[in-house]
Motif scaffolding. Structure first.
Motif, mmCIF file in Angstrom:
data_model
loop_
_atom_site.group_PDB
_atom_site.id
_atom_site.type_symbol
_atom_site.label_atom_id
_atom_site.label_comp_id
_atom_site.label_asym_id
_atom_site.label_seq_id
_atom_site.Cartn_x
_atom_site.Cartn_y
_atom_site.Cartn_z
ATOM 1 N N ILE A 1 4.701 -26.229 39.617
ATOM 2 C CA ILE A 1 5.154 -25.202 38.038
ATOM 3 C C ILE A 1 4.151 -24.333 38.196
ATOM 4 O O ILE A 1 4.161 -23.156 39.118
ATOM 5 C CB ILE A 1 5.262 -25.513 36.647
ATOM 6 C CG1 ILE A 1 5.851 -24.507 36.372
ATOM 7 C CG2 ILE A 1 4.737 -26.176 36.321
ATOM 8 C CD1 ILE A 1 7.731 -24.193 36.874
ATOM 9 N N ILE A 2 2.716 -25.512 38.085
ATOM 10 C CA ILE A 2 1.163 -24.675 38.463
ATOM 11 C C ILE A 2 1.060 -23.474 39.111
ATOM 12 O O ILE A 2 0.810 -22.361 39.599
ATOM 13 C CB ILE A 2 -0.189 -25.117 37.850
ATOM 14 C CG1 ILE A 2 0.142 -26.234 36.553
ATOM 15 C CG2 ILE A 2 -0.763 -24.478 38.286
ATOM 16 C CD1 ILE A 2 -1.188 -26.768 36.336
ATOM 17 N N ASP B 1 3.499 -16.977 42.937
ATOM 18 C CA ASP B 1 5.103 -15.798 42.413
ATOM 19 C C ASP B 1 3.931 -14.393 42.426
ATOM 20 O O ASP B 1 3.825 -13.516 42.815
ATOM 21 C CB ASP B 1 5.677 -16.223 41.176
ATOM 22 C CG ASP B 1 6.724 -17.141 42.067
ATOM 23 O OD1 ASP B 1 6.303 -17.462 42.838
ATOM 24 O OD2 ASP B 1 8.048 -17.764 41.105
ATOM 25 N N VAL B 2 3.231 -15.032 41.104
ATOM 26 C CA VAL B 2 1.985 -13.426 40.421
ATOM 27 C C VAL B 2 1.213 -13.494 41.430
ATOM 28 O O VAL B 2 0.848 -12.459 41.724
ATOM 29 C CB VAL B 2 1.001 -14.764 39.513
ATOM 30 C CG1 VAL B 2 0.186 -13.616 38.815
ATOM 31 C CG2 VAL B 2 1.726 -15.005 38.107
ATOM 32 N N THR C 1 3.395 -10.895 43.483
ATOM 33 C CA THR C 1 3.609 -9.910 42.296
ATOM 34 C C THR C 1 2.122 -8.926 42.782
ATOM 35 O O THR C 1 1.991 -7.171 43.574
ATOM 36 C CB THR C 1 3.713 -9.917 41.131
ATOM 37 O OG1 THR C 1 4.556 -11.085 41.910
ATOM 38 C CG2 THR C 1 4.398 -9.063 40.394
ATOM 39 N N LEU C 2 1.279 -9.414 42.842
ATOM 40 C CA LEU C 2 0.078 -8.693 42.521
ATOM 41 C C LEU C 2 -0.829 -7.870 44.057
ATOM 42 O O LEU C 2 -1.558 -6.837 44.065
ATOM 43 C CB LEU C 2 -1.608 -9.495 42.100
ATOM 44 C CG LEU C 2 -0.476 -10.165 40.685
ATOM 45 C CD1 LEU C 2 -2.406 -10.585 40.095
ATOM 46 C CD2 LEU C 2 -1.147 -8.568 39.686
ATOM 47 N N LYS C 3 -0.122 -8.595 44.988
ATOM 48 C CA LYS C 3 -0.361 -8.322 46.571
ATOM 49 C C LYS C 3 0.421 -6.688 46.396
ATOM 50 O O LYS C 3 -0.431 -5.082 47.047
ATOM 51 C CB LYS C 3 -0.111 -8.901 47.643
ATOM 52 C CG LYS C 3 -0.670 -10.088 47.796
ATOM 53 C CD LYS C 3 -0.949 -11.143 48.756
ATOM 54 C CE LYS C 3 -1.725 -11.889 48.974
ATOM 55 N NZ LYS C 3 -0.227 -13.301 50.074
#
Length: 102
Positions: A42-43, A49-50, A53-55
């Motif tokens: 999960i990590i 995913d984060v 999104t940050l890209k």
């Protein structure tokens, strides 16, 4: 109602650590040793995913610098390890900081 218990977790190198876990659901948490790697998937998923999104954020709002902090609470649900992103003081959460220069 969730309750906490300390259980042993076996790491990839064979070492065992004790971890406080949260019980979710009705099934009691046994003291059997579990494999930590089962919860760490999960990590990787959250981090991927984060990062994706940050890209996108980097392309649109163009911060000079940003950082991400997130923490997970380990839980046992139906006898299996899982990880939860939680909020509140003393608990883990997701925090994104962006900075722009002058």
């Amino acid at each position: 109602m969730a309750s906490e218990k300390i259980i042993p977790l076996r790491l990839s190198d064979g070492e065992t650590i004790k971890v406080e876990v949260t019980q979710i659901g009705e099934q009691p948490v046994s003291s059997e040793t579990r494999i930590f790697k089962k919860a760490t998937g999960i990590i990787k998923s959250v981090a991927n995913d984060v990062a994706e999104t940050l890209k996108e954020v980097d392309k649109t709002v163009k911060p000079d610098k940003f950082s991400v902090t997130f923490g997970l609470e380990i839980a046992v649900e139906s006898g299996e390890l899982t990880a939860l992103i939680v909020k509140g003081t003393g608990k883990a959460n997701l925090e994104i900081t962006m900075e722009w220069g002058e």
